[in-house]
Design a protein around this motif. Structure first.
Motif, PDB file in Angstrom:
ATOM      1  N   UNK A  77       0.830  -1.285   0.048  1.00  0.00           N
ATOM      2  CA  UNK A  77      -0.045   0.039  -0.221  1.00  0.00           C
ATOM      3  C   UNK A  77       0.894   1.361   0.021  1.00  0.00           C
ATOM      4  N   UNK A  78       2.146   0.977   0.305  1.00  0.00           N
ATOM      5  CA  UNK A  78       2.966   2.302   0.413  1.00  0.00           C
ATOM      6  C   UNK A  78       2.866   2.940   2.022  1.00  0.00           C
ATOM      7  N   UNK A  79       1.987   2.244   2.956  1.00  0.00           N
ATOM      8  CA  UNK A  79       1.636   2.694   4.053  1.00  0.00           C
ATOM      9  C   UNK A  79       1.946   1.614   5.103  1.00  0.00           C
ATOM     10  N   UNK A 117     -10.201  10.479   0.764  1.00  0.00           N
ATOM     11  CA  UNK A 117     -10.078  11.718   2.071  1.00  0.00           C
ATOM     12  C   UNK A 117      -9.306  11.145   3.193  1.00  0.00           C
ATOM     13  N   UNK A 118      -9.761  10.112   3.746  1.00  0.00           N
ATOM     14  CA  UNK A 118      -9.238   9.442   5.003  1.00  0.00           C
ATOM     15  C   UNK A 118      -7.809   9.065   5.063  1.00  0.00           C
ATOM     16  N   UNK A 119      -7.117   8.994   3.724  1.00  0.00           N
ATOM     17  CA  UNK A 119      -5.832   8.485   3.651  1.00  0.00           C
ATOM     18  C   UNK A 119      -5.627   7.128   3.758  1.00  0.00           C
ATOM     19  N   UNK A 120      -6.732   6.189   3.879  1.00  0.00           N
ATOM     20  CA  UNK A 120      -6.490   4.744   4.191  1.00  0.00           C
ATOM     21  C   UNK A 120      -6.544   4.458   2.570  1.00  0.00           C
ATOM     22  N   UNK A 121      -5.575   3.255   2.572  1.00  0.00           N
ATOM     23  CA  UNK A 121      -5.195   2.756   1.282  1.00  0.00           C
ATOM     24  C   UNK A 121      -5.638   1.271   1.319  1.00  0.00           C
ATOM     25  N   UNK A 122      -6.028   0.549   2.209  1.00  0.00           N
ATOM     26  CA  UNK A 122      -6.237  -0.704   2.209  1.00  0.00           C
ATOM     27  C   UNK A 122      -7.545  -0.812   1.165  1.00  0.00           C
ATOM     28  N   UNK A 236       1.402   7.407  13.970  1.00  0.00           N
ATOM     29  CA  UNK A 236       1.520   8.757  13.007  1.00  0.00           C
ATOM     30  C   UNK A 236       2.076   8.338  11.839  1.00  0.00           C
ATOM     31  N   UNK A 237       1.789   8.913  10.577  1.00  0.00           N
ATOM     32  CA  UNK A 237       2.615   8.900   9.230  1.00  0.00           C
ATOM     33  C   UNK A 237       2.018   9.713   8.313  1.00  0.00           C
ATOM     34  N   UNK A 238       2.399   9.627   6.804  1.00  0.00           N
ATOM     35  CA  UNK A 238       2.262  10.608   5.938  1.00  0.00           C
ATOM     36  C   UNK A 238       0.973  10.607   5.539  1.00  0.00           C
ATOM     37  N   UNK A 239       0.266   9.392   5.876  1.00  0.00           N
ATOM     38  CA  UNK A 239      -0.989   9.244   5.306  1.00  0.00           C
ATOM     39  C   UNK A 239      -2.197  10.197   5.967  1.00  0.00           C
ATOM     40  N   UNK A 240      -2.004  11.009   6.889  1.00  0.00           N
ATOM     41  CA  UNK A 240      -2.842  11.877   7.411  1.00  0.00           C
ATOM     42  C   UNK A 240      -3.030  11.863   8.938  1.00  0.00           C
ATOM     43  N   UNK A 241      -2.196  11.363   9.710  1.00  0.00           N
ATOM     44  CA  UNK A 241      -2.550  11.646  11.104  1.00  0.00           C
ATOM     45  C   UNK A 241      -1.194  11.719  11.792  1.00  0.00           C
ATOM     46  N   UNK A 242      -1.310  12.563  13.156  1.00  0.00           N
ATOM     47  CA  UNK A 242      -2.565  12.821  13.712  1.00  0.00           C
ATOM     48  C   UNK A 242      -3.026  14.290  13.039  1.00  0.00           C
ATOM     49  N   UNK A 243      -4.221  14.601  13.431  1.00  0.00           N
ATOM     50  CA  UNK A 243      -4.996  15.784  13.008  1.00  0.00           C
ATOM     51  C   UNK A 243      -4.684  16.848  14.163  1.00  0.00           C
ATOM     52  N   UNK A 244      -5.043  17.984  14.069  1.00  0.00           N
ATOM     53  CA  UNK A 244      -4.688  19.016  15.253  1.00  0.00           C
ATOM     54  C   UNK A 244      -5.209  18.611  16.440  1.00  0.00           C
ATOM     55  N   UNK A 245      -6.498  18.012  16.428  1.00  0.00           N
ATOM     56  CA  UNK A 245      -7.328  17.551  17.498  1.00  0.00           C
ATOM     57  C   UNK A 245      -6.709  16.330  18.256  1.00  0.00           C
ATOM     58  N   UNK A 253       2.172  -0.942  23.553  1.00  0.00           N
ATOM     59  CA  UNK A 253       1.411  -1.479  22.913  1.00  0.00           C
ATOM     60  C   UNK A 253       1.745  -2.601  22.078  1.00  0.00           C
ATOM     61  N   UNK A 254       0.977  -3.563  21.303  1.00  0.00           N
ATOM     62  CA  UNK A 254       1.514  -4.336  20.366  1.00  0.00           C
ATOM     63  C   UNK A 254       0.464  -4.426  19.218  1.00  0.00           C
ATOM     64  N   UNK A 255       0.484  -5.150  18.191  1.00  0.00           N
ATOM     65  CA  UNK A 255      -0.178  -5.291  17.058  1.00  0.00           C
ATOM     66  C   UNK A 255      -0.781  -6.744  17.136  1.00  0.00           C
ATOM     67  N   UNK A 256      -1.978  -6.846  16.839  1.00  0.00           N
ATOM     68  CA  UNK A 256      -2.692  -8.394  16.714  1.00  0.00           C
ATOM     69  C   UNK A 256      -2.673  -8.795  15.251  1.00  0.00           C
ATOM     70  N   UNK A 257      -2.724  -7.451  14.389  1.00  0.00           N
ATOM     71  CA  UNK A 257      -2.651  -8.046  13.201  1.00  0.00           C
ATOM     72  C   UNK A 257      -2.087  -6.858  12.421  1.00  0.00           C
ATOM     73  N   UNK A 258      -1.578  -7.070  10.972  1.00  0.00           N
ATOM     74  CA  UNK A 258      -0.747  -6.236  10.364  1.00  0.00           C
ATOM     75  C   UNK A 258      -1.475  -5.758   8.871  1.00  0.00           C
ATOM     76  N   UNK A 259      -1.571  -4.340   8.694  1.00  0.00           N
ATOM     77  CA  UNK A 259      -2.055  -3.993   7.410  1.00  0.00           C
ATOM     78  C   UNK A 259      -1.385  -2.437   7.223  1.00  0.00           C
ATOM     79  N   UNK A 260      -2.333  -1.785   6.467  1.00  0.00           N
ATOM     80  CA  UNK A 260      -2.032  -0.368   6.222  1.00  0.00           C
ATOM     81  C   UNK A 260      -1.989   0.337   7.577  1.00  0.00           C
ATOM     82  N   UNK A 261      -0.902   0.986   7.773  1.00  0.00           N
ATOM     83  CA  UNK A 261      -0.786   1.913   9.006  1.00  0.00           C
ATOM     84  C   UNK A 261      -2.089   2.922   9.274  1.00  0.00           C
TER      85      UNK A 261
END
Length: 312
Positions: A77-79, A117-122, A236-245, A253-261
């Motif tokens: 995905x590039x992410x 618009x949400x930056x998600x590439x999955x 956080x990443x170039x895909x659009x996060x985090x926002x100002x808020x 933490x840990x990840x249970x599954x792996x996909x687009x960040x």
């Protein structure tokens, strides 16, 4: 005179029974060998996630000491998480495998796909995946999907037919009695194959522990800067996060599954070992995708809609 010979009980008289994990392994090995015998050009989808790692491990076992007779395909995905891509490349080099990479970024650069618009590439993976299958003429594609992950995946057979447009029609499912798999397909069609269909997340982790399989480190507890969105901790990443808020914070933490960040959430966890992860999963009441994948929460039928279009 009659001589009575006393029967001495021997442990060999007891029926031989496979353990739960041995039975699952045997079924998966059988599926790999069936595909090798029925199809001309199979390929394994390999992302560097735990399910595809276990799937490759089973393929290596199925054909040892010969090499795996399939190439690998990854839709990038590039992410993706850098740790996972590093693991993917190390694994390919270690086992002398061939890897095809279908890049979502290349499709965006060529104007064939648009950023969401949400930056998600999955959801954008479908076109690169289906075009790679068609252009490279793969007639069987192994995926690491399991029936316990999500309700649309629970509908799948082990051999799942796709039409000439790589689309899935649940009404064309074939019976698979007595582990008899029907791989017949017309020119242009292909079959998606799921060797881990009958496994659960807990089975996968217990098998990883038993076999001593190496995993990317993000599956174990570590400190990472994350932020909260939609009830999930995202990186956080170039895909659009985090926002100002959205305020980044460092958490264990840990990840249970792996996909687009952009749509794969982490879980708060101090499980830094295999035993700790297994104990954590054993008491969980949420599936890994239900707990950590935002792309599956877009609608009630999000996964099924994507599967009909050609997604895994």
């Amino acid at each position: 005179m009659t001589t009575t010979v006393a029967h001495v009980h021997d442990e060999t008289d007891a029926p031989y029974a496979l353990s739960h994990l041995d039975a699952l392994e045997s079924e998966a090995v059988h599926i790999f060998r069936e595909v090798a015998g029925e199809f001309e050009k199979p390929v394994i989808l390999f992302s560097g996630g735990k399910d595809s790692i276990v799937m490759l491990h089973l393929a290596l076992k199925a054909f040892a000491p010969a090499p795996v007779p399939f190439t690998l395909l990854h839709v990038d995905t590039g992410h993706n998480f850098p740790e996972v891509l590093d693991y993917r490349d190390r694994t390919v080099e270690k086992h002398g495998l061939r890897l095809h990479v279908a890049s979502v970024q290349e499709y965006i650069d060529a104007g064939k796909l648009r950023e969401r618009p949400d930056g998600t590439r999955n959801p954008l993976q479908t076109v690169p995946l289906t075009e790679a299958i068609q252009s490279l003429k793969f007639d069987a594609v192994f995926g690491g999907g399991r029936r316990d992950e999500e309700k649309a995946r629970a509908k799948e057979r082990v051999f799942s037919l796709r039409d000439e447009f790589s689309q899935w029609d649940p009404r064309r499912q074939r019976p698979e009695l007595w582990q008899l798999y029907n791989g017949r397909h017309a020119p242009g069609e292909h079959v998606r194959v799921f060797p881990l269909s009958n496994w659960t997340e807990l089975d996968v982790w217990q098998y990883i522990a038993r076999e001593g399989i190496e995993l990317p480190e993000i599956y174990f507890a570590h400190e990472r800067e994350v932020f909260l969105r939609g009830g999930m901790w995202l990186t956080a990443g170039e895909w659009g996060g985090p926002k100002e808020s959205e305020t980044p914070e460092t958490r264990l933490i840990r990840y249970r599954t792996v996909g687009d960040m952009s749509c794969t959430g982490a879980v708060d966890s101090d499980a830094a070992t295999l035993d700790a992860v297994i104990a954590e999963i054993a008491v969980s009441r949420l599936t890994e995708r239900g707990a950590t994948r935002a792309d599956d929460k877009m609608s009630e039928a999000a996964m099924e809609d994507r599967k009909r279009e050609g997604y895994f």
